[in-house]
Design a protein around this motif. Sequence first.
Motif, mmCIF file in Angstrom:
data_model
loop_
_atom_site.group_PDB
_atom_site.id
_atom_site.type_symbol
_atom_site.label_atom_id
_atom_site.label_comp_id
_atom_site.label_asym_id
_atom_site.label_seq_id
_atom_site.Cartn_x
_atom_site.Cartn_y
_atom_site.Cartn_z
ATOM 1 N N ILE A 48 17.312 -99.961 78.730
ATOM 2 C CA ILE A 48 17.139 -98.724 77.965
ATOM 3 C C ILE A 48 15.845 -98.030 78.389
ATOM 4 O O ILE A 48 15.799 -96.804 78.548
ATOM 5 C CB ILE A 48 17.157 -99.019 76.454
ATOM 6 N N THR A 49 14.784 -98.807 78.598
ATOM 7 C CA THR A 49 13.508 -98.238 79.033
ATOM 8 C C THR A 49 13.649 -97.559 80.389
ATOM 9 O O THR A 49 13.159 -96.431 80.590
ATOM 10 C CB THR A 49 12.425 -99.331 79.095
ATOM 11 N N ILE A 50 14.315 -98.206 81.336
ATOM 12 C CA ILE A 50 14.534 -97.604 82.656
ATOM 13 C C ILE A 50 15.330 -96.316 82.512
ATOM 14 O O ILE A 50 15.009 -95.288 83.123
ATOM 15 C CB ILE A 50 15.253 -98.588 83.601
ATOM 16 N N ALA A 74 17.683 -93.264 88.183
ATOM 17 C CA ALA A 74 17.577 -94.691 87.839
ATOM 18 C C ALA A 74 18.298 -95.033 86.546
ATOM 19 O O ALA A 74 18.411 -96.199 86.201
ATOM 20 C CB ALA A 74 16.112 -95.098 87.743
ATOM 21 N N SER A 75 18.805 -94.031 85.838
ATOM 22 C CA SER A 75 19.507 -94.340 84.594
ATOM 23 C C SER A 75 20.737 -95.194 84.866
ATOM 24 O O SER A 75 21.149 -95.979 84.018
ATOM 25 C CB SER A 75 19.884 -93.058 83.842
ATOM 26 N N ASN A 76 21.324 -95.063 86.068
ATOM 27 C CA ASN A 76 22.470 -95.918 86.406
ATOM 28 C C ASN A 76 22.058 -97.388 86.442
ATOM 29 O O ASN A 76 22.790 -98.258 85.983
ATOM 30 C CB ASN A 76 23.059 -95.518 87.754
ATOM 31 N N ALA A 77 20.884 -97.662 87.009
ATOM 32 C CA ALA A 77 20.395 -99.045 87.033
ATOM 33 C C ALA A 77 20.073 -99.517 85.626
ATOM 34 O O ALA A 77 20.335 -100.667 85.273
ATOM 35 C CB ALA A 77 19.163 -99.158 87.921
ATOM 36 N N GLY A 78 19.498 -98.636 84.816
ATOM 37 C CA GLY A 78 19.219 -98.995 83.423
ATOM 38 C C GLY A 78 20.500 -99.327 82.673
ATOM 39 O O GLY A 78 20.576 -100.318 81.941
ATOM 40 N N PHE A 79 21.512 -98.506 82.882
ATOM 41 C CA PHE A 79 22.809 -98.756 82.257
ATOM 42 C C PHE A 79 23.385 -100.080 82.749
ATOM 43 O O PHE A 79 23.928 -100.868 81.976
ATOM 44 C CB PHE A 79 23.758 -97.593 82.567
ATOM 45 N N GLY A 80 23.217 -100.353 84.051
ATOM 46 C CA GLY A 80 23.688 -101.619 84.610
ATOM 47 C C GLY A 80 22.985 -102.813 83.988
ATOM 48 O O GLY A 80 23.608 -103.839 83.726
ATOM 49 N N MET A 81 21.674 -102.693 83.735
ATOM 50 C CA MET A 81 20.937 -103.799 83.108
ATOM 51 C C MET A 81 21.401 -104.021 81.670
ATOM 52 O O MET A 81 21.475 -105.154 81.214
ATOM 53 C CB MET A 81 19.444 -103.550 83.160
ATOM 54 N N VAL A 82 21.703 -102.932 80.972
ATOM 55 C CA VAL A 82 22.237 -103.089 79.615
ATOM 56 C C VAL A 82 23.573 -103.825 79.674
ATOM 57 O O VAL A 82 23.816 -104.757 78.895
ATOM 58 C CB VAL A 82 22.378 -101.717 78.909
ATOM 59 N N LEU A 83 24.433 -103.424 80.612
ATOM 60 C CA LEU A 83 25.730 -104.116 80.753
ATOM 61 C C LEU A 83 25.537 -105.579 81.139
ATOM 62 O O LEU A 83 26.230 -106.451 80.617
ATOM 63 C CB LEU A 83 26.597 -103.406 81.793
#
Length: 136
Positions: A48-50, A74-83
């Motif tokens: 979420i922070t990313i 980078a929101s795609n990577a943030g979304f990926g980390m949440v997933l």
Amino acid sequence: MSHAPAPPAAAPTASLANDLARGRTHLGNERTHLAYLRTTVSLIGFGITINRFSTYLIQNDEAPKGGRLMLHDASNAGFGMVLLGLALLVWSLVRYRLVTRDIERGVINPRHRATTVFTLGLLLMGGLTAVWLFTD
């Protein structure tokens, strides 16, 4: 009047010793599950922070320009980390239940594949984020 020393406590029976060992093993399994839960909270929070930081950079026109691999931002990577965090949360529950069953059966089944998959997933998400943030 002298007091005779108390007789030494009898050694626990094999059954009691096994029950205590099983109890300690279950508690260890619970501690491992709680560690997974802390990790999932960290992954989700970091994702979420990313995502929010990426949005901030884009809105202030400070984001790196140009296409970077699969990342427009980078929101795609943030979304990926949440997933990844949510997947780890589900896996931690599955793993906890499997290990509990194994403990009761008296069997040890290490599960290295899931550890490898989640580690590689985090490496991929973190690496993509670093590429996006630190390259021109």
